[in-house]
Design a protein around this motif. Sequence first.
Motif, PDB file in Angstrom:
ATOM      1  N   TYR A   1       0.826  -1.215   0.000  1.00 36.15           N
ATOM      2  CA  TYR A   1       0.000   0.000   0.000  1.00 36.15           C
ATOM      3  C   TYR A   1       0.857   1.261   0.000  1.00 36.15           C
ATOM      4  O   TYR A   1       0.555   2.241  -0.674  1.00 36.15           O
ATOM      5  N   ASN A   2       1.973   1.241   0.748  1.00 39.49           N
ATOM      6  CA  ASN A   2       2.812   2.426   0.885  1.00 39.49           C
ATOM      7  C   ASN A   2       3.739   2.656  -0.299  1.00 39.49           C
ATOM      8  O   ASN A   2       4.640   3.494  -0.225  1.00 39.49           O
ATOM      9  N   ARG A   3       3.536   1.932  -1.378  1.00 46.15           N
ATOM     10  CA  ARG A   3       4.227   2.217  -2.636  1.00 46.15           C
ATOM     11  C   ARG A   3       3.221   2.305  -3.783  1.00 46.15           C
ATOM     12  O   ARG A   3       3.555   2.034  -4.930  1.00 46.15           O
ATOM     13  N   THR A   4       1.979   2.692  -3.464  1.00 45.98           N
ATOM     14  CA  THR A   4       0.938   2.791  -4.498  1.00 45.98           C
ATOM     15  C   THR A   4       0.377   4.198  -4.667  1.00 45.98           C
ATOM     16  O   THR A   4      -0.469   4.422  -5.545  1.00 45.98           O
ATOM     17  N   PHE A   5       0.788   5.150  -3.842  1.00 39.57           N
ATOM     18  CA  PHE A   5       0.241   6.504  -3.941  1.00 39.57           C
ATOM     19  C   PHE A   5       0.720   7.195  -5.218  1.00 39.57           C
ATOM     20  O   PHE A   5       1.843   6.978  -5.655  1.00 39.57           O
ATOM     21  N   PRO A   6      -0.119   8.022  -5.851  1.00 38.27           N
ATOM     22  CA  PRO A   6      -1.435   8.497  -5.409  1.00 38.27           C
ATOM     23  C   PRO A   6      -2.589   7.547  -5.687  1.00 38.27           C
ATOM     24  O   PRO A   6      -3.745   7.922  -5.532  1.00 38.27           O
ATOM     25  N   GLY A   7      -2.299   6.321  -6.082  1.00 39.62           N
ATOM     26  CA  GLY A   7      -3.341   5.330  -6.258  1.00 39.62           C
ATOM     27  C   GLY A   7      -4.077   5.435  -7.582  1.00 39.62           C
ATOM     28  O   GLY A   7      -3.806   6.286  -8.417  1.00 39.62           O
ATOM     29  N   ASP A   8      -5.039   4.534  -7.731  1.00 44.34           N
ATOM     30  CA  ASP A   8      -5.851   4.461  -8.950  1.00 44.34           C
ATOM     31  C   ASP A   8      -7.275   4.130  -8.516  1.00 44.34           C
ATOM     32  O   ASP A   8      -7.526   3.047  -7.976  1.00 44.34           O
ATOM     33  N   PRO A   9      -8.242   5.046  -8.718  1.00 40.69           N
ATOM     34  CA  PRO A   9      -9.614   4.806  -8.248  1.00 40.69           C
ATOM     35  C   PRO A   9     -10.251   3.558  -8.835  1.00 40.69           C
ATOM     36  O   PRO A   9     -11.201   3.027  -8.254  1.00 40.69           O
ATOM     37  N   TYR A  10      -9.746   3.069  -9.970  1.00 42.19           N
ATOM     38  CA  TYR A  10     -10.315   1.867 -10.573  1.00 42.19           C
ATOM     39  C   TYR A  10      -9.249   0.795 -10.780  1.00 42.19           C
ATOM     40  O   TYR A  10      -9.375  -0.068 -11.646  1.00 42.19           O
ATOM     41  N   GLY A  11      -8.209   0.855  -9.956  1.00 44.48           N
ATOM     42  CA  GLY A  11      -7.190  -0.183  -9.968  1.00 44.48           C
ATOM     43  C   GLY A  11      -7.556  -1.315  -9.023  1.00 44.48           C
ATOM     44  O   GLY A  11      -8.734  -1.560  -8.730  1.00 44.48           O
ATOM     45  N   SER A  12      -6.548  -2.009  -8.527  1.00 44.40           N
ATOM     46  CA  SER A  12      -6.796  -3.069  -7.554  1.00 44.40           C
ATOM     47  C   SER A  12      -7.260  -2.448  -6.237  1.00 44.40           C
ATOM     48  O   SER A  12      -7.230  -1.227  -6.058  1.00 44.40           O
ATOM     49  N   ILE A  13      -7.694  -3.284  -5.293  1.00 46.85           N
ATOM     50  CA  ILE A  13      -8.227  -2.775  -4.031  1.00 46.85           C
ATOM     51  C   ILE A  13      -7.220  -1.874  -3.323  1.00 46.85           C
ATOM     52  O   ILE A  13      -7.567  -0.789  -2.837  1.00 46.85           O
ATOM     53  N   THR A  14      -5.961  -2.285  -3.252  1.00 50.58           N
ATOM     54  CA  THR A  14      -4.957  -1.463  -2.570  1.00 50.58           C
ATOM     55  C   THR A  14      -4.813  -0.114  -3.253  1.00 50.58           C
ATOM     56  O   THR A  14      -4.735   0.932  -2.591  1.00 50.58           O
ATOM     57  N   GLU A  15      -4.788  -0.084  -4.573  1.00 50.94           N
ATOM     58  CA  GLU A  15      -4.690   1.173  -5.314  1.00 50.94           C
ATOM     59  C   GLU A  15      -5.928   2.045  -5.126  1.00 50.94           C
ATOM     60  O   GLU A  15      -5.836   3.276  -5.077  1.00 50.94           O
ATOM     61  N   GLN A  16      -7.098   1.429  -4.996  1.00 51.55           N
ATOM     62  CA  GLN A  16      -8.321   2.193  -4.744  1.00 51.55           C
ATOM     63  C   GLN A  16      -8.280   2.858  -3.374  1.00 51.55           C
ATOM     64  O   GLN A  16      -8.708   4.006  -3.216  1.00 51.55           O
ATOM     65  N   ILE A  17      -7.755   2.143  -2.374  1.00 48.70           N
ATOM     66  CA  ILE A  17      -7.681   2.713  -1.023  1.00 48.70           C
ATOM     67  C   ILE A  17      -6.726   3.903  -1.007  1.00 48.70           C
ATOM     68  O   ILE A  17      -7.049   4.971  -0.469  1.00 48.70           O
ATOM     69  N   SER A  18      -5.535   3.762  -1.609  1.00 50.35           N
ATOM     70  CA  SER A  18      -4.590   4.885  -1.598  1.00 50.35           C
ATOM     71  C   SER A  18      -5.130   6.057  -2.412  1.00 50.35           C
ATOM     72  O   SER A  18      -4.885   7.223  -2.075  1.00 50.35           O
ATOM     73  N   ALA A  19      -5.882   5.777  -3.475  1.00 47.92           N
ATOM     74  CA  ALA A  19      -6.485   6.867  -4.246  1.00 47.92           C
ATOM     75  C   ALA A  19      -7.518   7.616  -3.416  1.00 47.92           C
ATOM     76  O   ALA A  19      -7.602   8.861  -3.469  1.00 47.92           O
ATOM     77  N   TYR A  20      -8.311   6.899  -2.630  1.00 43.99           N
ATOM     78  CA  TYR A  20      -9.322   7.544  -1.792  1.00 43.99           C
ATOM     79  C   TYR A  20      -8.658   8.411  -0.730  1.00 43.99           C
ATOM     80  O   TYR A  20      -9.101   9.543  -0.464  1.00 43.99           O
ATOM     81  N   ILE A  21      -7.582   7.905  -0.127  1.00 43.63           N
ATOM     82  CA  ILE A  21      -6.866   8.693   0.871  1.00 43.63           C
ATOM     83  C   ILE A  21      -6.317   9.961   0.214  1.00 43.63           C
ATOM     84  O   ILE A  21      -6.419  11.072   0.765  1.00 43.63           O
ATOM     85  N   THR A  22      -5.732   9.817  -0.974  1.00 45.87           N
ATOM     86  CA  THR A  22      -5.152  10.957  -1.684  1.00 45.87           C
ATOM     87  C   THR A  22      -6.207  12.006  -2.031  1.00 45.87           C
ATOM     88  O   THR A  22      -5.994  13.210  -1.808  1.00 45.87           O
ATOM     89  N   ASP A  23      -7.333  11.576  -2.562  1.00 50.82           N
ATOM     90  CA  ASP A  23      -8.317  12.496  -3.139  1.00 50.82           C
ATOM     91  C   ASP A  23      -9.393  12.961  -2.165  1.00 50.82           C
ATOM     92  O   ASP A  23      -9.931  14.065  -2.337  1.00 50.82           O
ATOM     93  N   TYR A  24      -9.717  12.137  -1.162  1.00 52.64           N
ATOM     94  CA  TYR A  24     -10.877  12.441  -0.324  1.00 52.64           C
ATOM     95  C   TYR A  24     -10.537  12.648   1.148  1.00 52.64           C
ATOM     96  O   TYR A  24     -11.313  13.286   1.861  1.00 52.64           O
ATOM     97  N   ILE A  25      -9.418  12.126   1.616  1.00 52.94           N
ATOM     98  CA  ILE A  25      -9.044  12.296   3.022  1.00 52.94           C
ATOM     99  C   ILE A  25      -8.001  13.394   3.191  1.00 52.94           C
ATOM    100  O   ILE A  25      -8.193  14.321   3.991  1.00 52.94           O
ATOM    101  N   PHE A  26      -6.903  13.334   2.466  1.00 51.48           N
ATOM    102  CA  PHE A  26      -5.872  14.357   2.626  1.00 51.48           C
ATOM    103  C   PHE A  26      -6.387  15.783   2.413  1.00 51.48           C
ATOM    104  O   PHE A  26      -5.966  16.703   3.128  1.00 51.48           O
ATOM    105  N   PRO A  27      -7.292  16.034   1.456  1.00 49.15           N
ATOM    106  CA  PRO A  27      -7.774  17.413   1.292  1.00 49.15           C
ATOM    107  C   PRO A  27      -8.529  17.959   2.500  1.00 49.15           C
ATOM    108  O   PRO A  27      -8.694  19.177   2.620  1.00 49.15           O
ATOM    109  N   LEU A  28      -8.969  17.080   3.402  1.00 52.70           N
ATOM    110  CA  LEU A  28      -9.671  17.529   4.605  1.00 52.70           C
ATOM    111  C   LEU A  28      -8.704  17.954   5.702  1.00 52.70           C
ATOM    112  O   LEU A  28      -9.101  18.593   6.675  1.00 52.70           O
ATOM    113  N   GLY A  29      -7.431  17.580   5.579  1.00 53.20           N
ATOM    114  CA  GLY A  29      -6.518  17.654   6.702  1.00 53.20           C
ATOM    115  C   GLY A  29      -5.594  18.845   6.726  1.00 53.20           C
ATOM    116  O   GLY A  29      -5.333  19.499   5.710  1.00 53.20           O
TER     117      GLY A  29
END
Length: 338
Positions: free
Chosen positions: A115-143
């Motif tokens: 997971y820690n080598r998949t950022f910024p991720g891919d929203p339609y990639g594998s599950i791990t890539e989807q999670i890192s994409a969500y963190i990049t796009d939807y969680i980090f902007p809140l912080g």
Amino acid sequence: MTKTTDKRPTSAFTAIDFDRPGRQIGHVMFPHSPHEDAWGVTPVPIAVIANGTGPTVILEGGNHGDEYEGPIVIGELTRELDPKEIQGRLILMPSNNVHAARAAQRTSPVDGLNYNRTFPGDPYGSITEQISAYITDYIFPLGDAFLDLHSGGSSLDILPSAIIEPTLDAALAARNTAAARAFDSPNTVVIGNLGDPRTATATACRAGLTTIGTEMGGGGRVSIDALALCRRGVRNVLAHLGVIDPKHRTVENPEGRTFELKGTAAYVYAGTDGIFEPFHKLGARVSVGQPAGRVHAIWKPSEAPEVVHYGCDGIVFAHRQPGRVEPGNCCAVVAAPI
């Protein structure tokens, strides 16, 4: 503070309302359709505790599934912290690499990814890539700040430390350093992961978040001392950032040491397969060219062991765990004093 960003579309969904005060505990759901579950989801746990006005601090654990102190501390905060105790918002994610956490593995057993080598991720990639994409796009902007709580996992035993994420932004670098020192670990180490931009902390820095990490012990176990340090250090950082009362901040290491991993010279690698025998304990002072240990091919008793050497001066920051190594495995890491 809510920031604007160009969010990539995602199929993930959650019932969490990030703007609602109080305590919420739930999941971010990632649609997942493997052989055994046609319309299933991968649920990634998340909690939000919010009250009043103040910064938003994101806490991540379970970045690797065999690292335990951080997830334990985040779970305790989720259950125990009274919303009235804070000013601002905490986004608590104790097990982001959730399939790896359930399997007690560094990488996900679902797609084999770190997971820690998949950022910024891919929203339609594998599950791990989807999670890192969500963190990049939807969680980090809140912080406003990001705490990424790591340990050595099952392959390394590490000197418990607060970690400074390097950045070329001078103002952000100063904030990162101040937050890491507020953690009040005996050791603070600058780790740039050889410049790899695909980590959670590197991505958080690009998003402008005050960013620190930890390395808490390792060896695939829970260290009593490292867990105590992590509990205290996280509260110290939250107090430093103004989310909780400064009375919760304790200082035990006012003269804490600061080190850095000086590129490739910091790492000692096995050149052959066998059993690694270290020559020095964690924290020992060593010098460039000094033998770090040797690799024994115990199934070839006529062969002399391979001696490996340190590439820089400093202290022994990490050891290989377990002893079995193959060519290219990291046997030891040296942190050089700043």
